[in-house]
Design a protein around this motif. Sequence first.
Motif, PDB file in Angstrom:
ATOM      1  N   ALA A   8       0.830  -1.201   0.000  1.00  0.00           N
ATOM      2  CA  ALA A   8       0.000   0.000   0.000  1.00  0.00           C
ATOM      3  C   ALA A   8       0.868   1.255   0.000  1.00  0.00           C
ATOM      4  CB  ALA A   8      -0.932  -0.010   1.211  1.00  0.00           C
ATOM      5  N   VAL A   9       1.959   1.224   0.739  1.00  0.00           N
ATOM      6  CA  VAL A   9       2.894   2.357   0.750  1.00  0.00           C
ATOM      7  C   VAL A   9       3.552   2.503  -0.613  1.00  0.00           C
ATOM      8  CG1 VAL A   9       5.014   3.267   1.773  1.00  0.00           C
ATOM      9  CG2 VAL A   9       3.263   2.253   3.238  1.00  0.00           C
ATOM     10  N   TRP A  10       3.891   1.376  -1.263  1.00  0.00           N
ATOM     11  CA  TRP A  10       4.417   1.437  -2.634  1.00  0.00           C
ATOM     12  C   TRP A  10       3.459   2.213  -3.530  1.00  0.00           C
ATOM     13  CZ3 TRP A  10       6.009  -4.320  -3.970  1.00  0.00           C
ATOM     14  CH2 TRP A  10       7.227  -4.621  -3.338  1.00  0.00           C
ATOM     15  N   ALA A  11       2.192   1.822  -3.495  1.00  0.00           N
ATOM     16  CA  ALA A  11       1.200   2.470  -4.352  1.00  0.00           C
ATOM     17  C   ALA A  11       1.101   3.965  -4.029  1.00  0.00           C
ATOM     18  CB  ALA A  11      -0.162   1.796  -4.182  1.00  0.00           C
ATOM     19  N   TYR A  12       1.140   4.315  -2.769  1.00  0.00           N
ATOM     20  CA  TYR A  12       1.082   5.731  -2.362  1.00  0.00           C
ATOM     21  C   TYR A  12       2.297   6.487  -2.900  1.00  0.00           C
ATOM     22  CZ  TYR A  12       1.025   9.886   0.565  1.00  0.00           C
ATOM     23  OH  TYR A  12       1.022  11.185   1.005  1.00  0.00           O
ATOM     24  N   GLU A  13       3.463   5.916  -2.740  1.00  0.00           N
ATOM     25  CA  GLU A  13       4.683   6.580  -3.211  1.00  0.00           C
ATOM     26  C   GLU A  13       4.642   6.808  -4.716  1.00  0.00           C
ATOM     27  OE1 GLU A  13       8.575   5.406  -1.098  1.00  0.00           O
ATOM     28  OE2 GLU A  13       7.336   3.596  -0.973  1.00  0.00           O
ATOM     29  N   LYS A  14       4.204   5.796  -5.457  1.00  0.00           N
ATOM     30  CA  LYS A  14       4.216   5.879  -6.916  1.00  0.00           C
ATOM     31  C   LYS A  14       3.157   6.842  -7.438  1.00  0.00           C
ATOM     32  CE  LYS A  14       3.913   1.363  -7.426  1.00  0.00           C
ATOM     33  NZ  LYS A  14       3.830   0.056  -8.118  1.00  0.00           N
ATOM     34  N   LEU A  15       1.975   6.817  -6.838  1.00  0.00           N
ATOM     35  CA  LEU A  15       0.868   7.630  -7.346  1.00  0.00           C
ATOM     36  C   LEU A  15       0.904   9.056  -6.811  1.00  0.00           C
ATOM     37  CD1 LEU A  15      -1.686   7.482  -9.117  1.00  0.00           C
ATOM     38  CD2 LEU A  15      -2.981   6.948  -7.042  1.00  0.00           C
ATOM     39  N   VAL A  16       1.158   9.215  -5.530  1.00  0.00           N
ATOM     40  CA  VAL A  16       1.088  10.534  -4.901  1.00  0.00           C
ATOM     41  C   VAL A  16       2.436  11.249  -4.931  1.00  0.00           C
ATOM     42  CG1 VAL A  16       0.561  11.784  -2.762  1.00  0.00           C
ATOM     43  CG2 VAL A  16      -0.803   9.782  -3.420  1.00  0.00           C
ATOM     44  N   LEU A  17       3.502  10.551  -4.583  1.00  0.00           N
ATOM     45  CA  LEU A  17       4.823  11.176  -4.514  1.00  0.00           C
ATOM     46  C   LEU A  17       5.568  11.127  -5.847  1.00  0.00           C
ATOM     47  CD1 LEU A  17       6.030   9.883  -1.019  1.00  0.00           C
ATOM     48  CD2 LEU A  17       4.690  11.931  -1.581  1.00  0.00           C
ATOM     49  N   LYS A  18       4.992  10.455  -6.850  1.00  0.00           N
ATOM     50  CA  LYS A  18       5.577  10.378  -8.196  1.00  0.00           C
ATOM     51  C   LYS A  18       6.951   9.715  -8.206  1.00  0.00           C
ATOM     52  CE  LYS A  18       1.996  12.779  -9.482  1.00  0.00           C
ATOM     53  NZ  LYS A  18       0.832  12.102 -10.095  1.00  0.00           N
ATOM     54  N   ARG A  19       7.167   8.775  -7.333  1.00  0.00           N
ATOM     55  CA  ARG A  19       8.419   8.043  -7.352  1.00  0.00           C
ATOM     56  C   ARG A  19       8.407   7.034  -8.488  1.00  0.00           C
ATOM     57  NH1 ARG A  19       9.200   7.468  -0.807  1.00  0.00           N
ATOM     58  NH2 ARG A  19      10.067   9.562  -0.518  1.00  0.00           N
ATOM     59  N   PRO A  20       9.572   6.717  -9.057  1.00  0.00           N
ATOM     60  CA  PRO A  20       9.611   5.746 -10.155  1.00  0.00           C
ATOM     61  C   PRO A  20       8.939   4.441  -9.756  1.00  0.00           C
ATOM     62  CG  PRO A  20      11.731   6.831  -9.929  1.00  0.00           C
ATOM     63  CD  PRO A  20      10.912   7.258  -8.743  1.00  0.00           C
ATOM     64  N   SER A  21       8.231   3.838 -10.709  1.00  0.00           N
ATOM     65  CA  SER A  21       7.430   2.657 -10.385  1.00  0.00           C
ATOM     66  C   SER A  21       8.271   1.482  -9.923  1.00  0.00           C
ATOM     67  CB  SER A  21       6.597   2.235 -11.608  1.00  0.00           C
ATOM     68  OG  SER A  21       7.451   1.878 -12.686  1.00  0.00           O
ATOM     69  N   ASN A  22       9.548   1.456 -10.304  1.00  0.00           N
ATOM     70  CA  ASN A  22      10.404   0.336  -9.896  1.00  0.00           C
ATOM     71  C   ASN A  22      11.303   0.678  -8.715  1.00  0.00           C
ATOM     72  OD1 ASN A  22      12.108   2.120 -11.147  1.00  0.00           O
ATOM     73  ND2 ASN A  22      13.140   0.589 -12.427  1.00  0.00           N
ATOM     74  N   ASP A  23      11.014   1.819  -8.044  1.00  0.00           N
ATOM     75  CA  ASP A  23      11.926   2.244  -6.993  1.00  0.00           C
ATOM     76  C   ASP A  23      11.250   2.877  -5.776  1.00  0.00           C
ATOM     77  OD1 ASP A  23      14.515   2.425  -5.959  1.00  0.00           O
ATOM     78  OD2 ASP A  23      14.719   4.522  -6.634  1.00  0.00           O
ATOM     79  N   PRO A  24      10.064   2.423  -5.364  1.00  0.00           N
ATOM     80  CA  PRO A  24       9.520   2.941  -4.106  1.00  0.00           C
ATOM     81  C   PRO A  24      10.277   2.336  -2.940  1.00  0.00           C
ATOM     82  CG  PRO A  24       8.100   1.233  -4.928  1.00  0.00           C
ATOM     83  CD  PRO A  24       9.155   1.436  -5.980  1.00  0.00           C
ATOM     84  N   THR A  25      10.212   2.983  -1.790  1.00  0.00           N
ATOM     85  CA  THR A  25      10.975   2.501  -0.632  1.00  0.00           C
ATOM     86  C   THR A  25      10.187   1.538   0.243  1.00  0.00           C
ATOM     87  OG1 THR A  25      10.258   4.298   0.826  1.00  0.00           O
ATOM     88  CG2 THR A  25      12.181   4.715  -0.608  1.00  0.00           C
ATOM     89  N   GLY A  26       8.855   1.713   0.262  1.00  0.00           N
ATOM     90  CA  GLY A  26       8.046   0.899   1.171  1.00  0.00           C
ATOM     91  C   GLY A  26       8.131   1.372   2.607  1.00  0.00           C
ATOM     92  N   ARG A  27       8.745   2.531   2.838  1.00  0.00           N
ATOM     93  CA  ARG A  27       8.906   3.078   4.196  1.00  0.00           C
ATOM     94  C   ARG A  27       8.152   4.391   4.326  1.00  0.00           C
ATOM     95  NH1 ARG A  27      14.171   1.758   2.701  1.00  0.00           N
ATOM     96  NH2 ARG A  27      14.673   3.972   2.404  1.00  0.00           N
ATOM     97  N   VAL A  28       7.810   4.732   5.542  1.00  0.00           N
ATOM     98  CA  VAL A  28       7.157   6.014   5.843  1.00  0.00           C
ATOM     99  C   VAL A  28       8.073   6.797   6.767  1.00  0.00           C
ATOM    100  CG1 VAL A  28       5.147   7.157   6.846  1.00  0.00           C
ATOM    101  CG2 VAL A  28       4.860   5.018   5.582  1.00  0.00           C
ATOM    102  N   THR A  29       8.553   7.926   6.291  1.00  0.00           N
ATOM    103  CA  THR A  29       9.413   8.798   7.084  1.00  0.00           C
ATOM    104  C   THR A  29       8.562   9.841   7.808  1.00  0.00           C
ATOM    105  OG1 THR A  29       9.707  10.386   5.296  1.00  0.00           O
ATOM    106  CG2 THR A  29      11.241   8.502   5.382  1.00  0.00           C
ATOM    107  N   PRO A  30       9.122  10.528   8.809  1.00  0.00           N
ATOM    108  CA  PRO A  30       8.360  11.600   9.472  1.00  0.00           C
ATOM    109  C   PRO A  30       7.897  12.665   8.486  1.00  0.00           C
ATOM    110  CG  PRO A  30      10.237  10.987  10.813  1.00  0.00           C
ATOM    111  CD  PRO A  30      10.386  10.250   9.523  1.00  0.00           C
ATOM    112  N   GLU A  31       8.732  13.037   7.505  1.00  0.00           N
ATOM    113  CA  GLU A  31       8.347  14.048   6.514  1.00  0.00           C
ATOM    114  C   GLU A  31       7.202  13.539   5.638  1.00  0.00           C
ATOM    115  OE1 GLU A  31      12.304  14.559   8.079  1.00  0.00           O
ATOM    116  OE2 GLU A  31      11.437  12.880   6.920  1.00  0.00           O
ATOM    117  N   MET A  32       7.279  12.280   5.256  1.00  0.00           N
ATOM    118  CA  MET A  32       6.229  11.700   4.431  1.00  0.00           C
ATOM    119  C   MET A  32       4.914  11.631   5.202  1.00  0.00           C
ATOM    120  SD  MET A  32       6.475   7.995   2.547  1.00  0.00           S
ATOM    121  CE  MET A  32       5.036   7.099   1.969  1.00  0.00           C
ATOM    122  N   TRP A  33       4.974  11.281   6.463  1.00  0.00           N
ATOM    123  CA  TRP A  33       3.775  11.199   7.286  1.00  0.00           C
ATOM    124  C   TRP A  33       3.148  12.580   7.466  1.00  0.00           C
ATOM    125  CZ3 TRP A  33      -0.323   9.038   8.659  1.00  0.00           C
ATOM    126  CH2 TRP A  33      -0.998   9.339   9.852  1.00  0.00           C
TER     127      TRP A  33
END
Length: 415
Positions: free
Chosen positions: A131-156
Motif C-alpha cells: 500500500a505504501v508502494w502504491a502511495y509513493e508511486k501515485l502521490v509522490l511520483k516516485r519511479p514505479s520500480n523504486d519505491p521505498t516501502g517506508r514512511v518517514t516523518p516528513e512523508m507522514w
Amino acid sequence: MNETSSTPSWRPPNHVAKWLPAVAAAGLLGTVIVAGVALGGGGDSSVQQTDLADSAFVVDTGVTALTVPDSVPDVIGTVETSLPVDKTVLQRNLSKGLAGDDVKQVQLRLTDLGFVPGPADGIYGDQTVKAVWAYEKLVLKRPSNDPTGRVTPEMWDAMQEPFVIQPRRPNATPNHTEVYLPEQVLAIFHDDKPAMITHMSSGSNEQWCEEVTISPGEYGNREGTEPLVRGECGISNTPGGVFTVYREVEGIRESALGGMWNPVYFNYGIAIHGALNVPLQGASHGCIRIPLNISETMQELMGNGDQVFVWDGENEPEAVGSPPPTFNWLDPDYESTSTTTTTTTTTVAETTTTTEPAVDTTVASTSPATTVAATTTTTAVPDTTSTTTTITTVAAGGSEGEATDDGGADAASGG
C-alpha cells in the motif's frame, strides 16, 4: 467454481464496441495479425502465421469514437478547509516488521485515502508495504520500480494534509477502473470516490515461447471439457485504451496468459487478477496482477459493464480506442513428450531356443517399423515374470500463453 457473465456467447457486450471506430478496428486487427507473423522467428512460415485470435471474441465495430476530454483532472485533488489540520508527529521511520500505534495511524490514513494496507492492526506487514508502494508511486511520483516501502516523518506529515485521490475520468460509468501503467497502480472508483487503490504489475513487453495450460471455458478452450496443453509464443503487452468488464470468474484459472486468481476480464483474454508474485517491474504476459489477498474484494467492487481506462504513458486512452492485445501464435518448435508405463505378467518356458525361416516382422508401436532377426533366442527366466513396457509418444502441438510463477497454488502468479 462460480462464474458470472452477462454475455452467454462469450462475445464482449455490444456497448464495448461502440467506442471503437470501424476503420480503427480493422487497422488494429490487421496490425495484430502482421505482428504475429513478423515476430514468429525462423522455421515454417505457414506455422508462424497461425495467430490465435478467437473469432467468438471479435468486437463488433461501432460508429462513435471516444473523445479525449478538454481537461484531465490530476489524480490528487485538494480539499479546501478553513479548519486547522490536526497532525501527529512521527518519531521514527516506519518499515516492514515494526509495530505500534504509529503504524496503526498510517494504516488508517492510507485506508481513508483508498489504499489497501490491510487491517489497522498496528503491524507493518507485506500488505502495508504494498500500500505504501502504491502511495509513493501515485502521490509522490516516485519511479514505479523504486519505491521505498517506508514512511518517514516528513512523508507522514505530508500524508496528513487535506487531499483526496480522484479519478481522471469522473464522467465514466458509476463504477469504473483506472489503470496507470507508468505508475503501475490500479484504482477502482465508485461514484468518483476511490474504493480500492493498489500496487500492480502489468505486461513485461517481452517475447516468450512456452508450454501453456488452458482451463475449460477459457479463451482458446471455450468449448473444452478438459485442460488444454500446448506450446505458444506471444508478446507480453498490456494495451492502453478504453474497455469494459465483460466476465468474472471465481477461483484459480489457467489461461494462455498464465495462472490467475479471481480474474476480471476486460480485453479478450486479458484480466485483472490476484497473484502471489506482484513485483515492482512488469512481469505478466499482459494481464494485470494485484496482490492475491485483495483479489476477492476486487471482484466485489467490479462488475460487468464497468469501464476500464488504461493509460499507456504516451496517449490518452480515448485516443487509442479499444485495441485488442497481441494475439499469441503457435510455437513451431514445441514438442510435448508423454510417457505411459504398463505392466503385464507373462509365462515363459524355462529355456527355449527357436530357429525359424527368416521373415520381416513389423512391431506395432509409435516408433518406426522394426525388423526382427531370423533367429531369436529367449534366455531362461522364471516361470512367471512381471515385464514393464514403456511406450513413449512424441507429438507436436501448439496454440495460446503467460509467465508462470504459476502451477498449483503458484498458478495465481501468472496472467
